[in-house]
Write a protein that holds these residues in place. Sequence first.
Motif, PDB file in Angstrom:
ATOM      1  N   ALA A 191      41.321  34.029  46.904  1.00 19.94           N
ATOM      2  CA  ALA A 191      41.439  34.633  45.579  1.00 19.94           C
ATOM      3  C   ALA A 191      40.123  34.554  44.811  1.00 19.94           C
ATOM      4  CB  ALA A 191      42.553  33.945  44.792  1.00 19.94           C
ATOM      5  N   THR A 192      39.380  33.474  45.016  1.00 21.06           N
ATOM      6  CA  THR A 192      38.085  33.325  44.354  1.00 21.06           C
ATOM      7  C   THR A 192      37.117  34.431  44.758  1.00 21.06           C
ATOM      8  OG1 THR A 192      38.387  30.931  44.260  1.00 21.06           O
ATOM      9  CG2 THR A 192      36.142  31.742  43.995  1.00 21.06           C
ATOM     10  N   LYS A 193      37.311  34.978  45.945  1.00 18.54           N
ATOM     11  CA  LYS A 193      36.441  36.049  46.453  1.00 18.54           C
ATOM     12  C   LYS A 193      37.163  37.395  46.409  1.00 18.54           C
ATOM     13  CE  LYS A 193      34.349  32.650  49.551  1.00 18.54           C
ATOM     14  NZ  LYS A 193      35.290  31.556  49.220  1.00 18.54           N
ATOM     15  N   TRP A 194      37.990  37.601  45.397  1.00 20.09           N
ATOM     16  CA  TRP A 194      38.787  38.820  45.265  1.00 20.09           C
ATOM     17  C   TRP A 194      37.934  40.083  45.397  1.00 20.09           C
ATOM     18  CZ3 TRP A 194      43.584  40.907  44.843  1.00 20.09           C
ATOM     19  CH2 TRP A 194      43.691  42.175  44.254  1.00 20.09           C
ATOM     20  N   ARG A 195      36.780  40.097  44.791  1.00 22.37           N
ATOM     21  CA  ARG A 195      35.953  41.305  44.752  1.00 22.37           C
ATOM     22  C   ARG A 195      35.452  41.694  46.139  1.00 22.37           C
ATOM     23  NH1 ARG A 195      32.435  39.964  39.220  1.00 22.37           N
ATOM     24  NH2 ARG A 195      34.128  38.823  38.203  1.00 22.37           N
ATOM     25  N   HIS A 196      35.427  40.752  47.069  1.00 25.11           N
ATOM     26  CA  HIS A 196      34.930  41.023  48.417  1.00 25.11           C
ATOM     27  C   HIS A 196      36.042  41.279  49.429  1.00 25.11           C
ATOM     28  CE1 HIS A 196      30.930  39.927  47.043  1.00 25.11           C
ATOM     29  NE2 HIS A 196      31.434  38.800  46.560  1.00 25.11           N
ATOM     30  N   LEU A 197      37.303  41.146  48.993  1.00 25.91           N
ATOM     31  CA  LEU A 197      38.413  41.449  49.899  1.00 25.91           C
ATOM     32  C   LEU A 197      38.460  42.943  50.196  1.00 25.91           C
ATOM     33  CD1 LEU A 197      41.265  39.266  48.348  1.00 25.91           C
ATOM     34  CD2 LEU A 197      40.270  38.953  50.621  1.00 25.91           C
ATOM     35  N   THR A 198      38.929  43.297  51.373  1.00 25.31           N
ATOM     36  CA  THR A 198      39.080  44.711  51.705  1.00 25.31           C
ATOM     37  C   THR A 198      40.189  45.323  50.851  1.00 25.31           C
ATOM     38  OG1 THR A 198      40.720  44.300  53.447  1.00 25.31           O
ATOM     39  CG2 THR A 198      38.379  44.243  54.085  1.00 25.31           C
TER      40      THR A 198
ATOM     41  N   MET B   5      45.921  32.328  37.832  1.00 29.39           N
ATOM     42  CA  MET B   5      44.796  32.133  36.899  1.00 29.39           C
ATOM     43  C   MET B   5      43.456  32.427  37.580  1.00 29.39           C
ATOM     44  SD  MET B   5      45.703  28.935  34.359  1.00 29.39           S
ATOM     45  CE  MET B   5      46.185  27.725  35.592  1.00 29.39           C
ATOM     46  N   ILE B   6      43.355  32.098  38.866  1.00 31.20           N
ATOM     47  CA  ILE B   6      42.127  32.430  39.596  1.00 31.20           C
ATOM     48  C   ILE B   6      41.959  33.942  39.679  1.00 31.20           C
ATOM     49  CG2 ILE B   6      40.989  32.327  41.848  1.00 31.20           C
ATOM     50  CD1 ILE B   6      42.244  29.600  42.272  1.00 31.20           C
ATOM     51  N   LEU B   7      43.037  34.656  39.982  1.00 32.45           N
ATOM     52  CA  LEU B   7      42.958  36.113  40.085  1.00 32.45           C
ATOM     53  C   LEU B   7      42.634  36.746  38.742  1.00 32.45           C
ATOM     54  CD1 LEU B   7      45.861  37.011  42.550  1.00 32.45           C
ATOM     55  CD2 LEU B   7      43.403  37.104  42.971  1.00 32.45           C
ATOM     56  N   GLN B   8      43.193  36.215  37.677  1.00 29.95           N
ATOM     57  CA  GLN B   8      42.853  36.738  36.355  1.00 29.95           C
ATOM     58  C   GLN B   8      41.348  36.611  36.096  1.00 29.95           C
ATOM     59  OE1 GLN B   8      45.252  34.629  33.532  1.00 29.95           O
ATOM     60  NE2 GLN B   8      47.056  35.895  33.855  1.00 29.95           N
ATOM     61  N   ARG B   9      40.782  35.497  36.502  1.00 23.06           N
ATOM     62  CA  ARG B   9      39.357  35.267  36.286  1.00 23.06           C
ATOM     63  C   ARG B   9      38.496  36.194  37.137  1.00 23.06           C
ATOM     64  NH1 ARG B   9      38.029  29.814  38.518  1.00 23.06           N
ATOM     65  NH2 ARG B   9      37.645  31.018  40.410  1.00 23.06           N
ATOM     66  N   GLU B  10      38.940  36.464  38.375  1.00 23.38           N
ATOM     67  CA  GLU B  10      38.112  37.195  39.320  1.00 23.38           C
ATOM     68  C   GLU B  10      38.365  38.696  39.331  1.00 23.38           C
ATOM     69  OE1 GLU B  10      35.678  35.843  40.976  1.00 23.38           O
ATOM     70  OE2 GLU B  10      36.148  33.834  40.239  1.00 23.38           O
ATOM     71  N   PHE B  11      39.459  39.135  38.749  1.00 19.73           N
ATOM     72  CA  PHE B  11      39.829  40.552  38.842  1.00 19.73           C
ATOM     73  C   PHE B  11      38.883  41.422  38.029  1.00 19.73           C
ATOM     74  CE2 PHE B  11      41.988  44.420  37.635  1.00 19.73           C
ATOM     75  CZ  PHE B  11      42.577  44.811  38.821  1.00 19.73           C
ATOM     76  N   VAL B  12      38.478  42.541  38.615  1.00 19.32           N
ATOM     77  CA  VAL B  12      37.691  43.551  37.909  1.00 19.32           C
ATOM     78  C   VAL B  12      38.232  44.926  38.274  1.00 19.32           C
ATOM     79  CG1 VAL B  12      35.560  42.208  37.756  1.00 19.32           C
ATOM     80  CG2 VAL B  12      35.985  43.608  39.777  1.00 19.32           C
ATOM     81  N   LEU B  13      38.144  45.850  37.328  1.00 17.84           N
ATOM     82  CA  LEU B  13      38.507  47.237  37.605  1.00 17.84           C
ATOM     83  C   LEU B  13      37.351  47.930  38.323  1.00 17.84           C
ATOM     84  CD1 LEU B  13      40.285  48.344  34.318  1.00 17.84           C
ATOM     85  CD2 LEU B  13      41.319  48.275  36.581  1.00 17.84           C
ATOM     86  N   GLU B  14      37.649  48.545  39.458  1.00 16.23           N
ATOM     87  CA  GLU B  14      36.627  49.285  40.205  1.00 16.23           C
ATOM     88  C   GLU B  14      36.572  50.715  39.674  1.00 16.23           C
ATOM     89  OE1 GLU B  14      34.782  47.819  42.362  1.00 16.23           O
ATOM     90  OE2 GLU B  14      35.860  45.951  42.729  1.00 16.23           O
TER      91      GLU B  14
END
Length: 244
Positions: A124-131, A158-167
Amino acid sequence: MEATPMVTASSGIFFLQPLDCPDKVEQAAANSWQAIKSTVLDPLQIDFERFSQASAHALALTNLAWFAAEGEQRQKSVCVALLYALLLYDLEREGVPGYYDYLCLLRSLDQAHGTAERTLASFATKWRHLTWEAKPRLLALLQDMADARWGKVSHLVMILQREFVLECDTPEDFLDSLEHLRSLVELTKLVIVPSTEGLIPRTLIWTCYMAQELSYAASVWPSAAATTGTAGVGHSDSESAAAA
């Protein structure tokens, strides 16, 4: 020229640029999965990539349980391997045996040491790099874990809330990202309770931030925003969230 993201054999759930180092946790999970495949699944001709309910899943589940019974390290190995497989493949959710049978085995093996929570926290900490395929699978898995009252799911939210970004690179990316956001909102609603320390104020701040992000995305791709009903999202939403 910007390099095109690629997925290598050692990074099944992460996008890697050509010179990126493989993620250590993902690599360990992939190695555990390959060991489980060669030891338990391949002899039974079970292929998760082409999942079939006609395969001998009941026997595979029994063999996995026996494999894990040899010690704590084997239990952790099976847990990490199954988590990796659930993020890498689409398993049948409706039939029996299938997705939920493997998830039940995962939970029964994980109760003593909490390997699943630590592994998922790393992913989850690396959400932005997941496929793009792994992201909805992760959200669906956490939804199932929350439904089953699995411990520490609120921490993962809470981790996902922190790492989530709109592409917002393309309209398609924006629409896919918006679906992920909706799933995360539903997951947040499921796990948020008055006794969840820190989650309520963090969620309020996150809601205001997401309202601003949606406003920006809607200005970049107005046609996509119009089809999803996000046009016009902005300060009014953040102000109403703050008032709540």
